[in-house]
Design a protein around this motif. Structure first.
Motif, PDB file in Angstrom:
ATOM      1  N   LEU A  12      57.547  42.406  51.973  1.00  0.00           N
ATOM      2  CA  LEU A  12      56.506  42.345  52.822  1.00  0.00           C
ATOM      3  C   LEU A  12      56.440  43.700  52.453  1.00  0.00           C
ATOM      4  O   LEU A  12      56.460  44.725  52.654  1.00  0.00           O
ATOM      5  N   ILE A  13      54.543  44.243  52.845  1.00  0.00           N
ATOM      6  CA  ILE A  13      54.082  45.242  53.040  1.00  0.00           C
ATOM      7  C   ILE A  13      54.150  45.462  54.341  1.00  0.00           C
ATOM      8  O   ILE A  13      53.848  45.254  55.574  1.00  0.00           O
ATOM      9  N   PRO A  19      54.676  47.124  57.882  1.00  0.00           N
ATOM     10  CA  PRO A  19      53.347  47.586  58.680  1.00  0.00           C
ATOM     11  C   PRO A  19      52.327  48.562  59.034  1.00  0.00           C
ATOM     12  O   PRO A  19      51.012  49.044  59.449  1.00  0.00           O
ATOM     13  N   LEU A  28      49.882  49.656  57.009  1.00  0.00           N
ATOM     14  CA  LEU A  28      48.254  48.538  57.007  1.00  0.00           C
ATOM     15  C   LEU A  28      47.352  49.538  57.660  1.00  0.00           C
ATOM     16  O   LEU A  28      47.521  50.230  58.633  1.00  0.00           O
ATOM     17  N   LYS A  52      48.791  39.403  51.529  1.00  0.00           N
ATOM     18  CA  LYS A  52      49.837  40.220  51.335  1.00  0.00           C
ATOM     19  C   LYS A  52      49.498  41.561  51.366  1.00  0.00           C
ATOM     20  O   LYS A  52      50.901  42.593  51.973  1.00  0.00           O
ATOM     21  N   PRO A  97      48.258  40.819  56.489  1.00  0.00           N
ATOM     22  CA  PRO A  97      49.428  39.728  56.257  1.00  0.00           C
ATOM     23  C   PRO A  97      50.110  38.780  57.473  1.00  0.00           C
ATOM     24  O   PRO A  97      50.452  37.705  57.005  1.00  0.00           O
TER      25      PRO A  97
END
Lengths: 478, 478
Positions: B121-122, B124, B127, B321, B325
């Protein structure tokens, strides 16, 4: 697809494509009722397929009642309502294994109409939208990384704790946050239960009538449905016991409080007995309780879950029918041996309901304003119900006034069939749910479900007026 | 449940309850490794069940490696890690039909750790959270009734139109909004495809290794998996053709671009040929393309979907993604005969992804800032990848540097098994995905997947440092 149909090895798929090609033309109105279809030779040439392929597609269209044949002339587009012969219903041996897969309620909801008595949803105008929008902003101020964060498959632990405390406070039911699963709507909960506990050919008990989508979901999982009539006084418990004894059903799916579609409520005495029967015969009771808080004459009896000490009740509480329904938050309460497989099924199905929906729901659910709003909502819905009842009165319809919920379950005047009535009503921009799709036996053709929750008062008055007129015109003998 | 276990007619359920009772005691730490279990007689008395019931539960606990037997002494709690013998894996003939149902990846993600190299997962923190929060507020100002409004089962038409235009603009693939379905994450799309197109015992092709959750989903639907090795240069297409010819698989599930877990990308020439093979042998290609935009050395080859004129490719594009996400928005593109059953399956599964998630996603997706942000995100992820590679270098690990995606697929130093290594790493608060669960054959025990996307640079440095140390200590011969 249609423009790309070309010869391929597998005739089965080709004929499906030709079938779809014709359906598309009819759907788009290019080919109208009683228009002649292209000859088999011409269409085969146009689509670059073998004539047998077109022949097979035409035969299937004929079988499904979409086209008809005139001797020595050819194939013609039928006059039947296209919606009733969805191409999904056809056999498609190569590609889809879901030819039998249907969602009848969804098809009804797809009908565009001004007077949407088919929607058992609360009119968005009845929700405290301004406050809800404020809450959203607050939540994002508190959790700035919310759009980048995943939930666990089981659901946000803070929300699960709040919900298990709610159950203790309001129903005196002890539970831990481990015994709660968050799903995207009650329908997903029914689907996960089916995945976890129903094998093909398993028998399950369902009320008759019941929630239409539940019938479709259970059928999709291969269940055989045993109907149990629901009456204003509840079930015939002797019959329930006989069925449990004889058929050993794995599940009894029930909606005992302001039941959908009838509005009936199963009395307390029956609730206790049902839990005993479930224990005795090893049948899981799935208690769908979406309308618990939508009462007009005081709170309903306690949930069956209250009487469950052995873990035979699964309690589906879709608070989101009135708390920000667009968030689609449902809570499933069950004891460990039942909740564990459900969590795994949820993790495979979508790996968890988005956290943002859960946090937004939590903020709305916890607000005092929402509880105040709930009072107003009950009043508004009751007014709409009374208005609908007034409009229907004296026109040959009959029903039992429900003490809660969103629906009237209405018997049509003698001689009027729900199918023909619906067809005519749709022409006048009125939609409702025909009883047939709520009946596991596919009968109940003289009953309809009218929802009074989605349409405003003015539209209820006008729409029900029209509906009564149409019924009058269709039953001239009355 | 445990305190409520009492005699009931069905011994099968009772033994499950006794089984769970023991598991609970062990989980809570009340009974520790090598503690003696109560005698069968005593536990039977305590729980008010028949001794045979306790015996059966103990036997099952023994079979599952949770307890062991000492001759003439009794049953003892084993030393094995409890997590590996999830009670879901056991047979439970009465209640659950999902005994075989597992989600291996989810179990790995459940391990608490500081250095989470298991999460693809990227982070957070990468973002643009402040902007995203602003967008949320704008969306709620534009749609004040959003929390009260449902989506159609297929998805918001405005979003579907934007996505089909995106596909035309970016990949020159024409499609209409009718050919798009919105799902809650790519995983739900895989599940809906399985429901719609896989019958028990059907064969399907999957890459080896592949996405672990996909293996679990396909297995849940009864599929038999035929593995196709994925190499840095793509697949062995002759093998693919042989398998298609011989086994007529219904589906080839593939992730050909910055493949998960390996990071490999299938070259353009193979893409065209694969579409031809799919047409020739009637095999649906499911192209999962979650990482398309996460490239480091220029854009990847066009999707296979580009070459599909016959409708044999289903294109899963999980933009979410990197675009918010947490909203869990995935788009499924497919032609009419495939998309229709998927829409029905979606309508039965959860009746549509919540509208609020779709509208929020749309706002984020359409923002220019997001495209600018994407550039930065690529750089940040590449830096993390390089950092991880530096940390691993020279310590006996080997891998192929990926040109995109979120993962390194790493071969362990000779003699080190991923299982033992994971066990030791977890003790040092490091988690990763063992290759075994990505392998449809359950082998690949000398491979692991390390994600560099979720953990910040400092933690990558420290965590990889520890990991290398642990490996060194475990392979003293090196």
């Amino acid at each position: 697809m249609s423009q790309t149909v070309r010869p391929k090895e597998n005739v089965k798929l080709l004929f499906q494509q030709v079938y779809d090609f014709v359906i598309d033309r009819i759907e788009r109105g290019e080919w109208q009722s009683h228009d002649k279809l292209p000859s088999i030779r011409n269409l085969a040439q146009e689509l670059q397929v073998h004539r047998l392929t077109v022949f097979r597609a035409y035969q299937m269209l004929k079988q499904n009642g979409i086209v008809y044949v005139k001797e020595k002339s050819g194939y013609y587009v039928g006059s039947k309502n296209y919606d009733e012969v969805s191409p999904l219903a056809m056999e498609n041996p190569l590609l889809s294994v879901s030819g039998h897969l249907k969602n009848h309620l969804n098809e009804i909801h797809g009908i565009p109409s001004v007077y949407q008595f088919s929607q058992a949803l609360i009119d968005p105008n009845l929700l405290p939208n301004l406050f809800l929008s404020e809450y959203v902003k607050e939540v994002f101020d508190s959790y700035p990384k919310l759009l980048g964060t995943y939930s666990s498959a089981q659901g946000d632990v803070e929300l699960r704790e709040v919900l298990s405390r709610y159950l203790l406070r309001h129903h005196n039911i002890p539970s831990t946050s481990d015994e709660v699963l968050i799903t995207t709507g009650a329908q997903q909960a029914i689907d996960l239960l089916s995945r976890s506990f129903i094998r093909p050919m398993d028998k399950i008990l369902v009320e008759r009538p019941t929630y239409s989508a539940a019938i479709d979901i259970f059928r999709q999982h291969g269940a055989r449905l045993l109907p149990v009539d629901i009456q204003p006084t509840g079930y015939d418990l002797e019959l329930v016991e006989q069925l449990m004894k004889l058929h050993k059903p794995r599940i009894f799916y029930m909606n005992p409080t302001f039941h959908n579609p009838t509005g009936y409520t199963v009395p307390t005495s029956q609730r206790k007995r049902l839990v005993e029967l479930a224990e005795q015969y090893g049948c899981l009771l799935v208690e769908d309780d979406a309308f618990h808080d939508i009462y007009f004459e005081g709170p309903p009896p306690p949930p069956l879950f209250t009487y469950d000490s052995e873990g035979w009740v699964v309690y589906l509480r879709s608070f989101s029918k009135y708390v920000a329904p667009g968030l689609r938050i449902c809570a499933v309460f069950a004891r460990s041996p039942v909740i564990r497989p459900l969590i795994t099924a949820k993790s495979l199905a979508d790996n968890g309901t988005p956290l943002v929906n859960q946090k937004l729901f939590l903020r709305c659910f916890e607000s005092e304003r929402l509880q105040m709003h709930l009072e107003k909502l009950r009043t508004a819905l009751q007014i709409r119900r009374v208005l609908m009842e007034k409009g229907l009165a004296g026109a040959g319809f009959s029903w039992v006034t429900p003490n809660g919920g969103l629906n009237l379950w209405v018997k049509l005047p003698d001689g009027l069939s729900a199918n023909a009535f619906l067809e005519e009503c749709v022409r006048h921009s009125i939609s409702f749910v025909p009883g047939r799709i709520c009946d596991p036996l596919g009968e109940m053709s003289s009953w309809i479900r009218l929802s009074y929750s989605f349409v405003n008062e003015e539209h209820i008055r006008a729409g029900v007026g029209r509906l009564v007129e149409i019924a009058g015109a269709m039953t001239p003998g009355s």
